[in-house]
Every structure is written in structure tokens, then in C-alpha cells.
Design a protein around this motif. Structure first.
Motif, mmCIF file in Angstrom:
data_model
loop_
_atom_site.group_PDB
_atom_site.id
_atom_site.type_symbol
_atom_site.label_atom_id
_atom_site.label_comp_id
_atom_site.label_asym_id
_atom_site.label_seq_id
_atom_site.Cartn_x
_atom_site.Cartn_y
_atom_site.Cartn_z
ATOM 1 N N PRO B 311 0.845 -1.203 0.000
ATOM 2 C CA PRO B 311 0.000 0.000 0.000
ATOM 3 C C PRO B 311 0.872 1.242 0.000
ATOM 4 N N ARG B 312 0.297 2.356 -0.424
ATOM 5 C CA ARG B 312 1.074 3.586 -0.559
ATOM 6 C C ARG B 312 1.559 4.098 0.804
ATOM 7 N N TYR B 313 2.807 4.571 0.828
ATOM 8 C CA TYR B 313 3.344 5.202 2.027
ATOM 9 C C TYR B 313 2.640 6.527 2.273
ATOM 10 N N ARG B 314 2.591 6.909 3.565
ATOM 11 C CA ARG B 314 2.120 8.254 3.868
ATOM 12 C C ARG B 314 3.298 9.198 3.655
ATOM 13 N N TYR B 315 3.023 10.490 3.423
ATOM 14 C CA TYR B 315 4.112 11.373 3.027
ATOM 15 C C TYR B 315 5.192 11.493 4.098
ATOM 16 N N ASP B 316 4.779 11.636 5.376
ATOM 17 C CA ASP B 316 5.796 11.792 6.424
ATOM 18 C C ASP B 316 6.597 10.505 6.608
ATOM 19 N N GLN B 317 5.978 9.366 6.284
ATOM 20 C CA GLN B 317 6.722 8.105 6.370
ATOM 21 C C GLN B 317 7.792 8.023 5.294
#
Lengths: 200, 349
Positions: B311-317
């Protein structure tokens, strides 16, 4: 005119025109992009001087990193050109003085032969087998190791100082603690209770 | 062949080096564009199979003409320019994205001696070209005069600048052990070693002693090309299509071609830096271009596999992974390799 001079004049023309547009473009984003073009042409001219390491590093560092961050900021700023132009006449004396000084310095360098400033002789053309990067690396880590390390420490101090001076951590900001998330055990989150089923 | 070259040489006279270089450029770009076209089909097929679907199978036998149909559709579509767009820059954006993706191929060595420009600073040139590639995204995002496109450009700029640092550090380790910035020399450096003499060449390649850097380079490469799970730049559930949202027809296709050409480039580069380029994995088989192609296909398959899996990473991750995990890891491994090379256990003499 041989091929090399033709390339030089082409790159130099692009460089001068792009630099002119940097200061005359009305839109700050366009100005920044013209600066990118100017850097790129300067890189090309350095390449003609057989300084391939410096040329590619110029493109990599200034075009690839510094100008990207610069554009990043310029694009987000809401720049009011009218207000910027109001201070034109009051800043003109200072700006003109600096401009004159710079022109004078450049004239001194460019007319060095006239003033007898030939302390640094032309190194002469190097052979095809010379590896620019290797030579530069050898010099930086032997003869110039102290100036080089000092410069890098000064830059590091400047970076740390800039961050320390401007950072104001927000109290309500939340950050993910991946280590804590991984270290979590089932028993921390879940409690299994034994419960007799309800009977009617 | 020799006679043909001789005749052509006499026909063109002094212009021959230029013509010959142009011919070589065509020889690289035409197969590349074909590979890009069929990579899109491969992606849809592979992801289809992973999700227990069939994938495109209507156009031509087994759906093999699908990329051609897609290409024709895009060519004949109208290019719409938003009213308030910055017209000049609006068209410079996709051109830059595509041109830099192709320019980087100049230094790629395909086999022993088969390279367009065998320059000493090949690694630097490659890094410079990939870093210029960001401009295509930033310029198009800004020139489109759309909030979604602008967000995409901002995200892309931040992400690419962050991951370039990790990528650069990983490459510094590679150039330390091979003592060269020339891509052909980097491959030659992997041909020698204790395992290579035993006929187990694949254990002498850089991936084993530089294993963390191999992973860092591969993952940073995925982030650099804005592929899943790092595709927040064009995250369709958040910002529609990022910087490409206002583009249609061929202008959109250029971004698409550029992205896939970059994917292939990162795969080829990973093969050259860490998996021994065109070298054969075992002693009794000859070195050839086939090995490079095979390694590249394997890494491209990883790209598609990751897209179907994570699944797509979150931006801060994404930012955390780049700055707080990869950069310290790279610095540590740089130090480790330095100490290793200075110790009596040095294996790269």
C-alpha cells in the motif's frame, strides 16, 4: 572558426542572455528558471575547459539540488511586484555602488594582462588520459586537506545554526515512532477475558 | 557490415562521426521506446495475474498490440492548454521530463565496449541527469496553474531531493570499492575476486559486500521514479494525477514514456552497479548482453511486484525513511567500507 570556438560562442551567448533575463524577467519563477539555464551553460563552458568534474558537479549541485529548493520557495511565495518596485529609487545608490565595484573587479581580472597580473600561468592543455576527478580528489585530500575540512566544518556549523535559530517545534505536532510501533506486544494492546456465555 | 561502414564513411566524409553517433543514438532510443511500450503491457499483465485477473487480451493475439493501440490513441488526442497556464513552460515541462530520461542512457554500457559515451565521470553524469529530471515535474506542475498539479510538483521536488542523497551515498560506496567513476570500469571491478576465480562470479559482485547499499539504491530508485509505494506525487486518491493532471494526448504520453524509461534506467543501473552488468554469474558461461537484459528484467519485475503488493506510504513516512533511516545507514556503511578497505582484509585490491 573551429568547432570548439563555435560551441564556446553558442554557450556564452546563451549564458549572457539567460543571465540578462534573470534580472529582467518580471515573474520570479521565470527568473529562477533562467538562472538554471545560466548554470547549465556555465557547466558547458567548464566542460570545454576540460574541467568535467567541476562542470558536472555544478549541474548536479546547483541545478539539481540548490535551484530545486530555490524554486520550491519562490513558487510558494506570494510576491507582490508593485510593492517590490516601490523601493527602487531608494535602493538605487547602494545597488549601483555594488554593481560598479563588481564591474571594476571583473575588469581587473579580465584585463589582467594589461596590468601585468600573470602570477598564475596557464596550466597548458593536459593529455587525454588525465582523470580530472582523480587529480582533484588527490589534491583535496593531500595538499589542501586542512582548508577543505575547515570549509566543510564551517558549512556544517552554518547548517546547524540555521536550523537551531529557526526551528520552533509546534506542541501539537505528532510524529510516528516506528521503533515503539514495532516493539509493541500483543499484551500491550489486547486483553483476552474469559467470559461464560450468557444463558437465557 | 565492414564494407557497408566503409562505403558510408566515404559517402559522408567529414560529417561521418556526427552521422555515426546519431545512428548509435537511434540504435539505443528505438529499442528503448519499444521496451517502454511493452513494459506498460507487462505491467498490466503481471499485476493482472497477481490479482487473479487476465489483463489486457482484446487487441491483437494475447493483447500484444495493446501498447500500439494506446500509443495511437494518445497521438491523435487533442492537447488541451488551460486558459491561465504559462504556455511556454507548459510545453517545456513534458519535454524536459522525457529528454532527461533519454539523455542518461548515453553512458550506459550494454556489453564489453558497447557504450555511446565511455566517459570517466559516468556516475556523476548519471546523477546530474537524473537530478535535472525533477525540473520536468516542477515546471509542469507550476505552469499548469492548478492546485493539484502544484501539490504534485512540490511533493515530487521534496521526495526526489531527499532520496537523491541516499542514492548518491550508495553510489559513493560503489565508487570507493571500484576506484572509478567509469561505468565500464565498475563492471570490470566486479569481475575479479576470490569467488570469481572459483567460477562463482555472482558472489564477487558488489551486491554481497554492499548489501545494505544495494537495498538502499533499489528502494531509492523506486522513490526517484515515483513508483508505488512511493507514488504520492501522482496519488490518484489524493491529488488526481499530480503534475500530469492538466495534460492530455502526446504531452501526457511524454511524462508516461519518461517515467517508464527512468524505471528501465534505474533497473539497468542497479544491474551495473551491484549485479555485475553484463558479467555471467558462473564461470562456464560467457559474458554477454543477455545477462544484463536478464538482470534488468528481474529488477523491473520487482518494480511491478512492489506495485501490486504494497500500500502507498504516507508522506511523512516517506520522508522519515529517506532521512532518518537511509542517510544514517549510508553514512555508517561508508565508514565501514572505508575501514574495511584500509584493513588487511581488503578484498578489492
Amino acid at each position: 572558426m573551429d568547432f570548439k570556438s563555435a560551441v564556446f560562442y553558442f554557450l556564452a551567448t546563451v549564458l549572457v542572455l539567460a543571465s540578462l533575463r534573470v534580472i529582467t524577467a518580471r515573474n520570479p519563477v521565470h527568473a529562477a528558471l533562467f538562472l538554471v539555464l545560466a548554470f547549465f551553460s556555465a557547466g558547458g563552458i567548464w566542460m570545454l575547459l576540460q574541467a568535467e568534474f567541476l562542470a558536472i558537479v555544478l549541474v548536479m549541485v546547483y541545478v539539481g539540488a540548490v535551484m530545486v529548493l530555490f524554486l520550491f520557495v519562490v513558487m510558494m511565495l506570494d510576491i507582490n511586484l508593485e510593492r517590490l518596485r516601490q523601493g527602487f529609487w531608494s535602493y538605487l545608490p547602494l545597488g549601483a555602488t555594488i554593481g560598479l565595484l563588481m564591474t571594476l573587479e571583473m575588469a581587473l581580472v579580465l584585463a589582467g594582462r594589461y596590468y601585468g597580473l600573470e602570477a598564475m600561468p596557464d596550466p597548458g592543455a593536459s593529455g587525454a588520459g588525465v582523470n580530472n576527478t582523480k587529480e582533484l580528489g588527490r589534491l583535496l585530500f593531500t595538499d589542501y586537506v586542512y582548508p577543505f575540512e575547515l570549509a566543510s566544518v564551517i558549512l556544517l556549523v552554518a547548517i546547524v545554526a540555521a536550523v537551531a535559530l529557526t526551528k520552533r517545534p509546534r506542541k501539537e505536532s505528532k510524529a510516528q515512532n516506528a521503533a515503539a510501533q514495532i516493539a509493541v506486544r500483543r499484551n500491550d494492546r489486547l486483553r483476552i477475558v474469559s467470559m461464560p456465555s450468557e444463558k437465557e | 557490415m565492414e564494407i557497408l561502414l566503409q562505403t558510408l564513411q566515404t559517402f559522408f566524409g567529414p560529417a561521418w562521426p556526427l552521422v555515426w553517433t546519431l545512428l548509435k543514438i537511434f540504435g539505443i532510443i528505438l529499442p528503448l521506446v519499444l521496451c517502454v511500450a511493452y513494459l506498460t503491457l507487462a505491467e498490466r499483465k503481471v499485476i493482472g495475474w497477481m490479482q487473479v485477473r487476465i489483463g489486457p487480451n482484446r487487441v491483437g493475439p494475447l493483447g500484444l498490440l495493446q501498447p500500439i493501440a494506446d500509443g495511437l490513441k494518445l497521438v491523435f488526442k487533442e492537447i488541451v492548454v488551460p486558459t491561465k497556464a504559462s504556455t511556454g513552460l507548459y510545453f517545456v515541462g513534458p519535454a524536459m521530463a522525457f529528454a532527461t530520461a533519454l539523455a542518461a542512457w548515453a553512458v550506459v554500457p550494454f556489453s564489453e565496449g558497447y557504450v555511446l559515451a565511455n566517459i570517466d565521470a559516468g556516475v556523476l553524469y548519471l546523477l546530474a541527469m537524473t537530478s535535472i529530471g525533477i525540473y520536468g515535474v516542477i515546471i509542469s506542475g507550476w505552469a499548469s496553474n492548478s492546485k493539484y498539479a502544484f501539490y504534485g510538483a512540490m511533493r515530487s521536488a521534496a521526495q526526489m531531493v531527499s532520496y537523491e542523497i541516499a542514492m548518491g551515498f550508495a553510489l559513493v560506496c560503489v565508487l570507493m570499492v571500484s576506484a572509478s567513476l567509469n561505468l565500464s570500469d565498475i563492471v570490470h571491478g566486479q569481475a575479479k575476486g576470490a569467488f570469481a576465480e572459483m567460477g562463482l562470479g555472482f558472489l564477487s559482485w558488489n551486491w554481497l559486500p554492499l548489501l545494505p547499499m544495494f537495498l538502499v539504491y533499489l528502494i531509492s530508485g523506486i522513490a526517484e521514479t515515483n513508483r508505488a509505494p512511493f507514488d504520492v506525487v501522482e496519488g490518484e486518491s489524493e491529488i488526481v494525477a499530480g503534475h500530469m493532471v492538466e495534460y492530455s494526448g502526446m504531452a501526457y504520453a511524454l511524462f508516461f514514456l519518461g517515467e517508464y524509461a527512468n524505471m528501465i534506467l534505474v533497473s539497468v543501473m542497479t544491474s551495473i552497479f551491484f549485479l555485475g552488468g553484463w558479467l555471467s554469474p558462473v564461470g562456464f558461461l560467457p559474458d554477454s548482453f543477455v545477462w544484463l537484459a536478464g538482470k534488468t528484467c528481474f529488477i523491473l519485475f520487482l518494480f511491478l511486484w512492489f506495485r501490486a503488493t504494497f500500500p502507498r506510504y504516507r508522506y511523512d513516512q516517506i520522508m522519515r525513511l529517506g532521512w532518518k533511516v537511509f542517510v544514517p545507514l549510508c553514512m555508517f556503511w561508508l565508514l565501514f567500507i572505508g575501514v574495511w578497505m584500509m584493513s588487511p582484509l581488503n578484498i578489492w585490491k
